[in-house]
Design an enzyme around this catalytic site. Structure first.
Site, PDB file in Angstrom:
ATOM      1  N   LYS A  56       7.057  -4.712  -3.636  1.00  0.00           N
ATOM      2  CA  LYS A  56       8.425  -4.276  -3.375  1.00  0.00           C
ATOM      3  C   LYS A  56       8.761  -4.370  -1.901  1.00  0.00           C
ATOM      4  O   LYS A  56       9.862  -4.741  -1.516  1.00  0.00           O
ATOM      5  CB  LYS A  56       8.607  -2.834  -3.869  1.00  0.00           C
ATOM      6  CG  LYS A  56      10.018  -2.292  -3.671  1.00  0.00           C
ATOM      7  CD  LYS A  56      11.015  -3.055  -4.517  1.00  0.00           C
ATOM      8  CE  LYS A  56      12.449  -2.632  -4.294  1.00  0.00           C
ATOM      9  NZ  LYS A  56      13.388  -3.663  -4.783  1.00  0.00           N
TER      10      LYS A  56
ATOM     11  N   ARG B 281       5.553  -0.112  -5.646  1.00  0.00           N
ATOM     12  CA  ARG B 281       5.369  -0.890  -4.419  1.00  0.00           C
ATOM     13  C   ARG B 281       4.407  -2.054  -4.629  1.00  0.00           C
ATOM     14  O   ARG B 281       4.317  -2.943  -3.783  1.00  0.00           O
ATOM     15  CB  ARG B 281       4.831   0.022  -3.315  1.00  0.00           C
ATOM     16  CG  ARG B 281       5.846   1.023  -2.819  1.00  0.00           C
ATOM     17  CD  ARG B 281       5.194   2.085  -1.971  1.00  0.00           C
ATOM     18  NE  ARG B 281       4.541   1.555  -0.786  1.00  0.00           N
ATOM     19  CZ  ARG B 281       5.137   1.331   0.370  1.00  0.00           C
ATOM     20  NH1 ARG B 281       6.418   1.599   0.497  1.00  0.00           N
ATOM     21  NH2 ARG B 281       4.473   0.863   1.395  1.00  0.00           N
TER      22      ARG B 281
ATOM     23  N   LYS C 273      15.936 -14.588  -8.927  1.00  0.00           N
ATOM     24  CA  LYS C 273      15.727 -13.522  -9.916  1.00  0.00           C
ATOM     25  C   LYS C 273      14.945 -14.058 -11.099  1.00  0.00           C
ATOM     26  O   LYS C 273      13.989 -13.459 -11.560  1.00  0.00           O
ATOM     27  CB  LYS C 273      17.069 -13.009 -10.431  1.00  0.00           C
ATOM     28  CG  LYS C 273      17.798 -11.853  -9.914  1.00  0.00           C
ATOM     29  CD  LYS C 273      17.199 -10.637  -9.354  1.00  0.00           C
ATOM     30  CE  LYS C 273      16.271 -10.779  -8.223  1.00  0.00           C
ATOM     31  NZ  LYS C 273      16.722 -10.367  -6.904  1.00  0.00           N
TER      32      LYS C 273
ATOM     33  N   GLU D 175      20.415 -16.772  -5.440  1.00  0.00           N
ATOM     34  CA  GLU D 175      19.954 -15.447  -5.863  1.00  0.00           C
ATOM     35  C   GLU D 175      19.630 -15.438  -7.360  1.00  0.00           C
ATOM     36  O   GLU D 175      18.620 -14.871  -7.784  1.00  0.00           O
ATOM     37  CB  GLU D 175      21.020 -14.393  -5.508  1.00  0.00           C
ATOM     38  CG  GLU D 175      20.730 -12.981  -5.962  1.00  0.00           C
ATOM     39  CD  GLU D 175      19.395 -12.423  -5.475  1.00  0.00           C
ATOM     40  OE1 GLU D 175      18.750 -13.026  -4.604  1.00  0.00           O
ATOM     41  OE2 GLU D 175      18.987 -11.379  -6.019  1.00  0.00           O
TER      42      GLU D 175
ATOM     43  N   CYS E  94       0.818  -1.218   0.000  1.00  0.00           N
ATOM     44  CA  CYS E  94       0.000   0.000   0.000  1.00  0.00           C
ATOM     45  C   CYS E  94       0.854   1.271   0.000  1.00  0.00           C
ATOM     46  O   CYS E  94       1.959   1.299   0.522  1.00  0.00           O
ATOM     47  CB  CYS E  94      -0.869   0.020   1.238  1.00  0.00           C
ATOM     48  SG  CYS E  94      -1.877  -1.445   1.407  1.00  0.00           S
TER      49      CYS E  94
ATOM     50  N   ASN F 153      -2.121   2.189   5.749  1.00  0.00           N
ATOM     51  CA  ASN F 153      -1.168   1.123   5.429  1.00  0.00           C
ATOM     52  C   ASN F 153      -0.948   0.320   6.691  1.00  0.00           C
ATOM     53  O   ASN F 153      -0.744   0.905   7.758  1.00  0.00           O
ATOM     54  CB  ASN F 153       0.188   1.699   4.997  1.00  0.00           C
ATOM     55  CG  ASN F 153       0.162   2.260   3.609  1.00  0.00           C
ATOM     56  OD1 ASN F 153      -0.879   2.256   2.962  1.00  0.00           O
ATOM     57  ND2 ASN F 153       1.301   2.769   3.158  1.00  0.00           N
ATOM     58  N   GLY F 154      -0.963  -0.994   6.583  1.00  0.00           N
ATOM     59  CA  GLY F 154      -0.698  -1.831   7.756  1.00  0.00           C
ATOM     60  C   GLY F 154      -1.875  -2.742   8.039  1.00  0.00           C
ATOM     61  O   GLY F 154      -2.705  -2.996   7.171  1.00  0.00           O
TER      62      GLY F 154
ATOM     63  N   TRP G 196      -2.828  -2.851  -1.489  1.00  0.00           N
ATOM     64  CA  TRP G 196      -2.389  -4.221  -1.780  1.00  0.00           C
ATOM     65  C   TRP G 196      -3.128  -5.087  -0.787  1.00  0.00           C
ATOM     66  O   TRP G 196      -2.915  -4.988   0.419  1.00  0.00           O
ATOM     67  CB  TRP G 196      -0.885  -4.328  -1.588  1.00  0.00           C
ATOM     68  CG  TRP G 196      -0.277  -5.599  -2.094  1.00  0.00           C
ATOM     69  CD1 TRP G 196      -0.161  -5.981  -3.399  1.00  0.00           C
ATOM     70  CD2 TRP G 196       0.319  -6.634  -1.316  1.00  0.00           C
ATOM     71  NE1 TRP G 196       0.478  -7.191  -3.477  1.00  0.00           N
ATOM     72  CE2 TRP G 196       0.790  -7.618  -2.222  1.00  0.00           C
ATOM     73  CE3 TRP G 196       0.513  -6.833   0.036  1.00  0.00           C
ATOM     74  CZ2 TRP G 196       1.426  -8.778  -1.809  1.00  0.00           C
ATOM     75  CZ3 TRP G 196       1.151  -7.995   0.449  1.00  0.00           C
ATOM     76  CH2 TRP G 196       1.606  -8.957  -0.461  1.00  0.00           C
TER      77      TRP G 196
ATOM     78  N   GLU H  55      11.207 -14.998 -10.125  1.00  0.00           N
ATOM     79  CA  GLU H  55      10.272 -13.937  -9.729  1.00  0.00           C
ATOM     80  C   GLU H  55       9.864 -13.034 -10.885  1.00  0.00           C
ATOM     81  O   GLU H  55       8.759 -12.520 -10.888  1.00  0.00           O
ATOM     82  CB  GLU H  55      10.797 -13.126  -8.536  1.00  0.00           C
ATOM     83  CG  GLU H  55      11.910 -12.161  -8.828  1.00  0.00           C
ATOM     84  CD  GLU H  55      12.311 -11.341  -7.597  1.00  0.00           C
ATOM     85  OE1 GLU H  55      11.445 -10.965  -6.803  1.00  0.00           O
ATOM     86  OE2 GLU H  55      13.515 -11.063  -7.446  1.00  0.00           O
TER      87      GLU H  55
ATOM     88  N   HIS I  91      22.395 -36.509  -4.509  1.00  0.00           N
ATOM     89  CA  HIS I  91      21.596 -37.043  -3.402  1.00  0.00           C
ATOM     90  C   HIS I  91      20.101 -36.938  -3.670  1.00  0.00           C
ATOM     91  O   HIS I  91      19.297 -37.018  -2.749  1.00  0.00           O
ATOM     92  CB  HIS I  91      21.976 -36.333  -2.098  1.00  0.00           C
ATOM     93  CG  HIS I  91      23.409 -36.549  -1.730  1.00  0.00           C
ATOM     94  ND1 HIS I  91      23.887 -37.754  -1.280  1.00  0.00           N
ATOM     95  CD2 HIS I  91      24.486 -35.726  -1.823  1.00  0.00           C
ATOM     96  CE1 HIS I  91      25.190 -37.657  -1.074  1.00  0.00           C
ATOM     97  NE2 HIS I  91      25.582 -36.433  -1.410  1.00  0.00           N
TER      98      HIS I  91
HETATM   99  C1  AGP Z   1      13.994  -9.472  -4.294  1.00  0.00           C
HETATM  100  O1  AGP Z   1      14.147  -9.543  -5.654  1.00  0.00           O
HETATM  101  C2  AGP Z   1      12.685  -9.785  -3.796  1.00  0.00           C
HETATM  102  N1  AGP Z   1      11.693  -9.034  -4.438  1.00  0.00           N
HETATM  103  C3  AGP Z   1      12.505 -10.018  -2.296  1.00  0.00           C
HETATM  104  O2  AGP Z   1      13.035 -11.285  -2.077  1.00  0.00           O
HETATM  105  C4  AGP Z   1      13.138  -9.044  -1.280  1.00  0.00           C
HETATM  106  O3  AGP Z   1      14.524  -9.132  -1.339  1.00  0.00           O
HETATM  107  C5  AGP Z   1      12.619  -9.398   0.124  1.00  0.00           C
HETATM  108  O4  AGP Z   1      11.227  -9.233   0.165  1.00  0.00           O
HETATM  109  C6  AGP Z   1      13.269  -8.600   1.215  1.00  0.00           C
HETATM  110  O5  AGP Z   1      13.004  -7.237   1.098  1.00  0.00           O
HETATM  111  P1  AGP Z   1      13.822  -6.166   1.909  1.00  0.00           P
HETATM  112  O6  AGP Z   1      15.229  -6.253   1.450  1.00  0.00           O
HETATM  113  O7  AGP Z   1      13.173  -4.862   1.574  1.00  0.00           O
HETATM  114  O8  AGP Z   1      13.703  -6.523   3.361  1.00  0.00           O
END
Ligand code: AGP
Length: 609
Positions: free
Chosen positions: A604, A27, A486, A482, A2, A100-101, A74, A489, A505
Site C-alpha cells: 500500500k 500495508r 487498476k 489509470e 512494514c 521500518n525503513g 515487507w 494490479e 504509430h
Molecule cells: C494505486 O492503485 C497503486 N497501488 C500505486 O500506484 C500508488 O498510487 C502509488 O504507489 C503511489 O502511492 P501514494 O499515493 O501513497 O504516494
C-alpha cells in the site's frame, strides 16, 4: 510495507499487539513477529507468511506480558523468511528491535561490529545491526543506548525497542519513516500507522523526525536529537474505527469505490465559504505568490501520478500556467529545471512514498514552493511541504487506490480554480459555474455506481481476456492510464493504455480478432475522432467496450458493449469515467479469484526505493 505496533500497560500485550498488526495487514507484508518481556527475559516469536501463521505458532504457549513490540515485514534486505522476520535481537537476546525503513550504512556497521565486537549475525537484514548496536552501547539505560546507536546509523527508520532489564519500557525513534504514539489510560502504544491503535485510543502524538520517545504505562516522554524534552500537542483522531473495517462489503476496494461520493463531498464542501469562495485550509499562498509562479511541476507515483496528468490539463486551462507532470522516481534523478518561481505539487495518498518525498526535497532544495495533496494526516510529505491540501478521502486500505484518486482530482480542480481566480484569469461567472458543477459530481458519481450490476455482467463476459488495450484522447487518455493500472494490479491482466491517436504509430499491430479494447470517448469535442479510432480497431477484429456520455449514443453503432456516464462538461468527466473502470477491474479480479485487497508483489505504501 512494514508495520510496527508496541504496547506497555497492564493487559495482555501479545493479544493487543497481534490485533494491531492485523489492522496493518493492508500495508502488505511477508512475515510477522512479536517480542514480549516475560519475567525479565525477552521472548521472541516470528515467522514467514501471514499473521495467522504466527498465531498458530504461539497457540498454546503462555505468553502473558504487559509490554512488547510487534512487526509485519515487507522484505528489502534479505528474502522473506523466519530468520529475517522482525523483531531482531542482540547476541544475548537482551535487546529486541522492530524497524521500518532502511539502514543505508548497514554493511559498514556490520563489518565493524563483527571485527571489533565479534558479533555473529543470524539474519541477512539491516535491522539486526541496530539490535547489536544498542546492545553494545547498553549500560543500564535503554534510552541512552538508543541515542548512541542512532548516532551511528544513516538511513530511514522508525524503531521500537525493548530491553530485558527494563521490562516496563519501550523506546521508539523516528527518522523519515512514520511513527505515532497512542495515549491510553494506564497504557501507551507505538505504531507506524494510526489504524493499528484506533480500537484502543483516540489521542495521538505524531512523532517528528529525529525524535526519541520513552514510554511506560503511565508516561510518554518525547525528546529531540539533542536529548532535550519536546512538547507535542495531542492530535485527536475523529475517524470512526469502523471506517477502517469492511462494513459488509467483500473487499475494502469495493467499499472504497462506494465511498467516493462522500469523499468528493467532504473534500469540496468543507472548503467553500458562505460567499461561495474556496478556502484552502493549509494553503497560505498569496495572490502575489501565485502571480510569481512561472511554472508548475506535479510529481507523484502510480495512481497519484495519473491524477497529476489530469491536474496538468485543468491547471493549464483554468490558471493559464505551464505545467509539467513527472513520475517521482524520474524527477529526483534528472536535475529538472526548478527555481524559486516554480510551484511544485506533490500528490500522494499515503504521504510516505519515498520517491515522492525525495523529489519534494529536491524541489525544495532548488527553491520551489511545495504544495502537497495528501490523504494521510501528519504524513511525511504533508509535514515537509510549505502548503498542504488534504484529500479527506478517509483511510484507504485496499492496495488499489480508488477514492484517493477521485479526491485527488477534486483537489486538482480546486487548486486550478484557486490559482485561476488568484491570477485574475478566470472570471467570477466561470468560477461560480465550475464550483456549482463540481458540487453536482457526488450525485452524478452515485449514478455511475448504480450501474454496478451491469458492469459486473460485462466483467463476466470479459474476465478471461488475456490482453486489454485502453484508448482515449485528451483527458480520456489520462483516465485510460489509470483504468489500465487498476486492471493489471489487481487482476494480473496484461493491460496497456495509449493515446488513441498514437495507435496507428505502432501499437495497432497487436490488435487482432477478439482483442479487448476499452475505448473512452467522453470528450465531446474529440468524440468524432474517437469513433474513427474505434473503427480502426474494429476493422482488425477487436472487441470494443465503449465509454461515453449518455447523450452520445452513436458509439453503440461502433462498439460491442457500452457503459454511459452522466452528462457533464468535458473537463469534469475524469471523476466519473474512472469509476466504471475501477468497478470493472474489481469484478474481473474477483472472477479470476485474485487476492483483491492485497495483490501479489504490491504494498500500500512504498516507503523504499
Ligand atoms: C494505486 O492503485 C497503486 N497501488 C500505486 O500506484 C500508488 O498510487 C502509488 O504507489 C503511489 O502511492 P501514494 O499515493 O501513497 O504516494
Amino acid at each position: 510495507m512494514c508495520g510496527i505496533v508496541g504496547y506497555v500497560g497492564e493487559n495482555n500485550a501479545k493479544d493487543i499487539i497481534i490485533d494491531g498488526l492485523k489492522k496493518l495487514e493492508y500495508r502488505g507484508y511477508d512475515s510477522s513477529g512479536i517480542a514480549l518481556n516475560i519475567g525479565g527475559k525477552l521472548v521472541v516469536r516470528k515467522c514467514k507468511g501471514r499473521i495467522s501463521n504466527l498465531e498458530e505458532m504461539i497457540a498454546g504457549e503462555n505468553l502473558f506480558a504487559t509490554a512488547g513490540i510487534g512487526h509485519t515485514r515487507w522484505a528489502t534486505h534479505g528474502a522473506p523468511s523466519d530468520l529475517n522476520a522482525h523483531p531482531h535481537t542482540n547476541g544475548d537476546n537482551t535487546i529486541a528491535v522492530v524497524h521500518n525503513g532502511i539502514i543505508e550504512n548497514f554493511v559498514e556497521l556490520k563489518e565493524w561490529l563483527s571485527r571489533d565486537y565479534g558479533v555473529e549475525f543470524r539474519s541477512e537484514t539491516d535491522t539486526e545491526v541496530i539490535a547489536h548496536l544498542i546492545g553494545i552501547y547498553y549500560n543500564g539505560d535503554l534510552l541512552d543506548a538508543v541515542y548512541k546507536a542512532v548516532d551511528k546509523m544513516r538511513g530511514a527508520y522508525a524503531l521500537g525497542v525493548v530491553c530485558a532489564a527494563e521490562p516496563d519500557k519501550i523506546v521508539a525513534v523516528r527518522k523519515d519513516s512514520p511513527l505515532v504514539v497512542g495515549l491510553g489510560n494506564n497504557c501507551n502504544f507505538i505504531a507506524s500507522d494510526i489504524p493499528a491503535l484506533l480500537k484502543h485510543v483516540r489521542s495521538i502524538y505524531l512523532i517528528e523526525n529525529n525524535e526519541v520517545v520513552l514510554l511506560t504505562k503511565n508516561e510518554v516522554k518525547l525528546f529531540n536529537a539533542e536529548r532535550k524534552p519536546v512538547h507535542r500537542d495531542v492530535f485527536h483522531v475523529t475517524w470512526d474505527a469502523d471506517a477502517a473495517e469492511k462494513e459488509g462489503y467483500d473487499h475494502f476496494m469495493i467499499k472504497e469505490i462506494h465511498e467516493q461520493p462522500k469523499g468528493l463531498y467532504e473534500t469540496l464542501h468543507r472548503r467553500i465559504g458562505e460567499d461561495g469562495i474556496i478556502r484552502l485550509d493549509g494553503i497560505t499562498m498569496t495572490k502575489e505568490d501565485i502571480e510569481r509562479f512561472s511554472k508548475v511541476y506535479i510529481v507523484a507515483c502510480g495512481t497519484a501520478y495519473h491524477a497529476g496528468l489530469v491536474g496538468k490539463y485543468i491547471i493549464e486551462k483554468l490558471a493559464k500556467i505551464p505545467v509539467e507532470v513527472d513520475v517521482a522516481s524520474e524527477f529526483r534523478y534528472r536535475d529538472p529545471f526548478v527555481d524559486d518561481k516554480t510551484l511544485f505539487i506533490a500528490i500522494s495518498q499515503s504521504g510516505e512514498t519515498l520517491d515522492t518525498l525525495a523529489a519534494l526535497r529536491e524541489a525544495k532544495r532548488k527553491g520551489a514552493r511545495v504544495l502537497s495533496v495528501v490523504n494521510v494526516v501528519g504524513s511525511s510529505v504533508a509535514r515537509e511541504s510549505d502548503d498542504m491540501f488534504y484529500t479527506w478521502a478517509g483511510p484507504e486500505i485496499a492496495v488499489a487506490s480508488t477514492k484517493a484518486y477521485t479526491t485527488q482530482l477534486m483537489c486538482m480542480y480546486l487548486i486550478a480554480l484557486y490559482m485561476g481566480a488568484g491570477k485574475g484569469v478566470l472570471s467570477r461567472a466561470e468560477y461560480d459555474e465550475y464550483l456549482k458543477e463540481l458540487g453536482e459530481l457526488p450525485e452524478l458519481l452515485q449514478k455511475v455506481l448504480d450501474q454496478e450490476n451491469k458492469i459486473h455482467d460485462i466483467a463476466k463476459k470479459l474476465y478471461k481476456s488475456q490482453q486489454v488495450f485502453f484508448i482515449g484522447r485528451g483527458l480520456d487518455s489520462s483516465v485510460a492510464y489509470e483504468g489500465s493500472l487498476k486492471l493489471k494490479e489487481i487482476s494480473y491482466t496484461n493491460s496497456f493504455a495509449i493515446a488513441a491517436g498514437e495507435l496507428k504509430h505502432g501499437t495497432i499491430a497487436l490488435i487482432e480478432q477478439d482483442t479487448l479494447v476499452i475505448a473512452l470517448a467522453t470528450q465531446d469535442f474529440l468524440f468524432e475522432k474517437m469513433l474513427s479510432n474505434i473503427q480502426e480497431v474494429k476493422a482488425r477484429g477487436a472487441y470494443v467496450l465503449g465509454l461515453a456520455k449518455e447523450n452520445n449514443r452513436e458509439i453503440e453503432r461502433q462498439s460491442d458493449q457500452v457503459i454511459y456516464i452522466p452528462e457533464c462538461r468535458d473537463e469534469l468527466t475524469p471523476i466519473l469515467s474512472v469509476v466504471p473502470l475501477q468497478i470493472l477491474a474489481y469484478y474481473v479480479a474477483k472472477l479470476r479469484g485474485c487476492d483483491i485487497d492485497k495483490p501479489k508483489n504490491l504494498a500500500k505504501s512504498v516507503t523504499v526505493e
